[in-house]
Structures are given as C-alpha cells and as structure tokens.
Motif scaffolding. Structure first.
Motif, PDB file in Angstrom:
ATOM      1  N   PHE A   1       0.832  -1.207   0.000  1.00 44.89           N
ATOM      2  CA  PHE A   1       0.000   0.000   0.000  1.00 44.89           C
ATOM      3  C   PHE A   1       0.869   1.262   0.000  1.00 44.89           C
ATOM      4  O   PHE A   1       0.536   2.254  -0.652  1.00 44.89           O
ATOM      5  CB  PHE A   1      -0.931  -0.015   1.210  1.00 44.89           C
ATOM      6  CG  PHE A   1      -2.162  -0.856   1.003  1.00 44.89           C
ATOM      7  CD1 PHE A   1      -2.215  -1.834   0.030  1.00 44.89           C
ATOM      8  CD2 PHE A   1      -3.284  -0.680   1.806  1.00 44.89           C
ATOM      9  CE1 PHE A   1      -3.347  -2.599  -0.157  1.00 44.89           C
ATOM     10  CE2 PHE A   1      -4.423  -1.443   1.625  1.00 44.89           C
ATOM     11  CZ  PHE A   1      -4.454  -2.400   0.641  1.00 44.89           C
ATOM     12  N   ARG A   2       1.965   1.236   0.758  1.00 45.98           N
ATOM     13  CA  ARG A   2       2.837   2.413   0.809  1.00 45.98           C
ATOM     14  C   ARG A   2       3.414   2.719  -0.565  1.00 45.98           C
ATOM     15  O   ARG A   2       3.471   3.878  -0.995  1.00 45.98           O
ATOM     16  CB  ARG A   2       3.969   2.190   1.813  1.00 45.98           C
ATOM     17  CG  ARG A   2       4.889   3.408   1.943  1.00 45.98           C
ATOM     18  CD  ARG A   2       5.958   3.210   2.993  1.00 45.98           C
ATOM     19  NE  ARG A   2       6.912   2.171   2.608  1.00 45.98           N
ATOM     20  CZ  ARG A   2       7.016   0.991   3.191  1.00 45.98           C
ATOM     21  NH1 ARG A   2       6.221   0.657   4.189  1.00 45.98           N
ATOM     22  NH2 ARG A   2       7.927   0.111   2.767  1.00 45.98           N
ATOM     23  N   LEU A   3       3.841   1.702  -1.289  1.00 44.73           N
ATOM     24  CA  LEU A   3       4.398   1.903  -2.623  1.00 44.73           C
ATOM     25  C   LEU A   3       3.345   2.433  -3.594  1.00 44.73           C
ATOM     26  O   LEU A   3       3.617   3.322  -4.409  1.00 44.73           O
ATOM     27  CB  LEU A   3       4.990   0.593  -3.144  1.00 44.73           C
ATOM     28  CG  LEU A   3       6.233   0.071  -2.409  1.00 44.73           C
ATOM     29  CD1 LEU A   3       6.614  -1.313  -2.927  1.00 44.73           C
ATOM     30  CD2 LEU A   3       7.395   1.049  -2.567  1.00 44.73           C
ATOM     31  N   ILE A   4       2.138   1.888  -3.509  1.00 45.59           N
ATOM     32  CA  ILE A   4       1.056   2.333  -4.395  1.00 45.59           C
ATOM     33  C   ILE A   4       0.696   3.785  -4.128  1.00 45.59           C
ATOM     34  O   ILE A   4       0.569   4.595  -5.054  1.00 45.59           O
ATOM     35  CB  ILE A   4      -0.181   1.430  -4.214  1.00 45.59           C
ATOM     36  CG1 ILE A   4       0.106   0.023  -4.749  1.00 45.59           C
ATOM     37  CG2 ILE A   4      -1.396   2.032  -4.919  1.00 45.59           C
ATOM     38  CD1 ILE A   4      -0.958  -0.992  -4.388  1.00 45.59           C
ATOM     39  N   LEU A   5       0.534   4.132  -2.862  1.00 51.13           N
ATOM     40  CA  LEU A   5       0.150   5.497  -2.506  1.00 51.13           C
ATOM     41  C   LEU A   5       1.261   6.479  -2.857  1.00 51.13           C
ATOM     42  O   LEU A   5       1.006   7.562  -3.396  1.00 51.13           O
ATOM     43  CB  LEU A   5      -0.180   5.574  -1.015  1.00 51.13           C
ATOM     44  CG  LEU A   5      -1.400   4.765  -0.561  1.00 51.13           C
ATOM     45  CD1 LEU A   5      -1.504   4.748   0.962  1.00 51.13           C
ATOM     46  CD2 LEU A   5      -2.685   5.313  -1.167  1.00 51.13           C
ATOM     47  N   GLY A   6       2.504   6.103  -2.560  1.00 50.99           N
ATOM     48  CA  GLY A   6       3.621   6.991  -2.858  1.00 50.99           C
ATOM     49  C   GLY A   6       3.763   7.268  -4.340  1.00 50.99           C
ATOM     50  O   GLY A   6       4.092   8.387  -4.744  1.00 50.99           O
ATOM     51  N   ALA A   7       3.499   6.261  -5.164  1.00 44.00           N
ATOM     52  CA  ALA A   7       3.596   6.442  -6.614  1.00 44.00           C
ATOM     53  C   ALA A   7       2.558   7.416  -7.135  1.00 44.00           C
ATOM     54  O   ALA A   7       2.723   7.988  -8.220  1.00 44.00           O
ATOM     55  CB  ALA A   7       3.440   5.089  -7.315  1.00 44.00           C
ATOM     56  N   ASP A   8       1.499   7.627  -6.370  1.00 37.76           N
ATOM     57  CA  ASP A   8       0.443   8.558  -6.777  1.00 37.76           C
ATOM     58  C   ASP A   8       0.537   9.897  -6.044  1.00 37.76           C
ATOM     59  O   ASP A   8      -0.404  10.677  -6.049  1.00 37.76           O
ATOM     60  CB  ASP A   8      -0.926   7.925  -6.515  1.00 37.76           C
ATOM     61  CG  ASP A   8      -2.021   8.550  -7.370  1.00 37.76           C
ATOM     62  OD1 ASP A   8      -1.855   8.613  -8.605  1.00 37.76           O
ATOM     63  OD2 ASP A   8      -3.041   9.000  -6.799  1.00 37.76           O
TER      64      ASP A   8
END
Length: 287
Positions: free
Chosen positions: A20-27
């Motif tokens: 989730f952290r990677l997904i949110l950070g990418a956005d």
C-alpha cells in the motif's frame, strides 16, 4: 498549492503495508506513519495528524474497531478512517461503520481503486455505496440478531453467531485459521459506548420530505436517482441530505443508511427502489 494527502497505514501484515505504501507513494500520497496494531495506530494519529487512516480490522493488542472508536472522538480535524478487510459481509466492518468509519476496502483492490478511495474520503465523502451498506445491515441488523438493551452487545440465537467468514462471537473471536484472540464481544460491540448504540436516534426532527429522502437513500439511490424519483433538482437533494446528517448528528450517508434500518424507517427486505440500479463494485464509491 494543495498540501499533499497524508495517510497512516495500520495493518499487522508487513507485506500489506509495504504494498500500500508503494502504491500510494507512486500517486503522490504521503504515508506519514505505519502501525502494526490498534494501540500504535491511535498513538500515531495523535502524533502525526494524518488526513486518512487505512485501518485493518483484525490486529493484535487492540483491533481496528476499538482503534477507530478512539480515533473518531468528534474532535475538530480528526482523520477519515477506511476499514481494510478480507470479507465485505463482515460484522466487524458493520460495527466500524457505526463507529464512524467512512467506508471499507477489500484488500484485493486495484491500485487505482486504493488511491481513488483515499482521495474520495479526504474530501468528506463516504466511500461505501449505500447498496453495500444495505447488504451489511440486512445481514447484521435484520438477520436474526438483536441489539441488547443497556449492554450494547450483539446477540444471536443460540448464544453465538458465525458469520460468512468463519468468525464466532460469544466469549472470543475465532478467525478462519482457528486462532482465538480472547477479546470479549462486549468490548468489541459497544459496551464502552459508541458503536451501534450511538446510532439509535429519534427521527422526529426530520420533516416528511427528509424522511422520504432518507428512506430512498437507504435503499441505495444516488443523489441523481433521488432527484429523478422525487422530481427535484440534484442540488435540492444534496441540501436535504446535508440537513438530515446535521439533524441526526451523522458523519455521512453510510451512517444515515444504518440509522434508517435500525430505527425501522426501512425494513431489511426493502429493495424495490434499488432493484433497477446496477450494483456498484464492492468497496468502491457510489456515483
């Protein structure tokens, strides 16, 4: 310039938090803190003041339901809470919604759904479509269970209920893997205040038109569908919904749907108004 969206992740599974952290950070969404249980989540919210909390339901020490209650105290600037779950028809999800969570997401959501959901609740909108809330209420408020007077507990026939995910109440919670966390039903379902007890309200302050709007809203109609059914402008419908929430002291449409069922304004079998509307994707904002 708009400030970055700040999110706190609370889940005892490292892999879930990392993904989730990677997904949110990418956005472009900042993850300001992570927590492995409800106790850490409550402390992290006080320390970091996030906009949104992604909260797992089942965690050690303190579960996500109790953490949600402690976080959503009614204080100004409190965050929005999205519940993370494996099952959509989950008693814990239902209890968390009555405690003030803005909706829920299944853990298998797509990256696009996750980021859209976080942005949706930040604006103050409820994430959970009314039709999904209706299914939850039909299952847990109108499905042979009753709310115990004075104790704030959920009781099922025979002393204990097993939901569709293999969870048993009455003396402790047993998950699908056969583990027991030892927490009592009283602690989870409202004996300490909040929970469903807070949503049992008198509908007397509502006008006949507002009662009509609430009843239709509870059956799953969107603002546009309400406007068409009642021959009103959509802006007028939004005004009625806002007044209903204000008069009943509710956070969002999700809690309004729950109140409509639990006060008897709408019965668990009512479905005619939503029958013609397409069912939204689970855990996804209503149009």
């Amino acid at each position: 310039m708009t400030e970055p969206l700040r999110v706190l992740l609370a889940d005892d599974q490292t892999l879930v938090r990392t993904g989730f952290r990677l997904i949110l950070g990418a956005d472009g969404i900042d993850v300001v803190a992570e927590a492995t249980d409800g106790t850490e989540a409550v402390e992290a919210v006080r320390r970091t003041r996030p906009d949104v909390v992604l909260m797992d339901v089942r965690m050690p020490r303190m579960d996500g339901l109790e953490a949600t209650r402690r976080i959503l105290t009614g204080a100004p600037g409190e965050p929005r809470v999205i519940i993370l779950t494996t099952f959509d028809l989950d008693r814990y999800v239902y209890a968390a919604l009555t405690a003030g969570a803005s909706g829920f997401l299944l853990k298998d959501v797509t990256p696009e759904q996750l980021t859209a959901a976080v942005r949706t609740v930040r604006t103050g909108d409820a994430l959970l479509a009314p039709a999904i809330t209706r299914r939850l209420v039909q299952r847990f408020a109108g499905g042979g269970q009753r709310y115990g007077a004075g104790g704030g507990q959920w009781y099922g026939a025979g002393g204990g209920q097993r939901d569709g995910g293999g969870h048993r109440d009455g003396g402790g919670h047993r998950d699908g893997g056969g583990q027991r966390d030892g927490a009592t039903e009283e602690g989870r379902y409202g004996a300490q205040g909040g929970g469903t007890a807070a949503l049992h309200r008198d509908l007397a302050p509502l006008t006949p038109r507002e009662l009509e709007v609430l009843g239709l809203l509870a059956r799953g109609l969107s603002n546009a569908e309400l406007a068409g059914r009642l021959h009103l402008a959509e802006a007028t419908v939004k005004t009625h919904v806002a007044r209903i929430l204000a008069k009943l002291g509710l956070r969002d449409r999700v809690q309004a749907v729950i109140v409509a069922y639990e006060t008897g304004l709408v019965s668990a079998g009512a479905h005619e108004a939503a029958a013609s509307a397409p069912e939204p994707v689970r855990g996804w904002p209503a149009p």
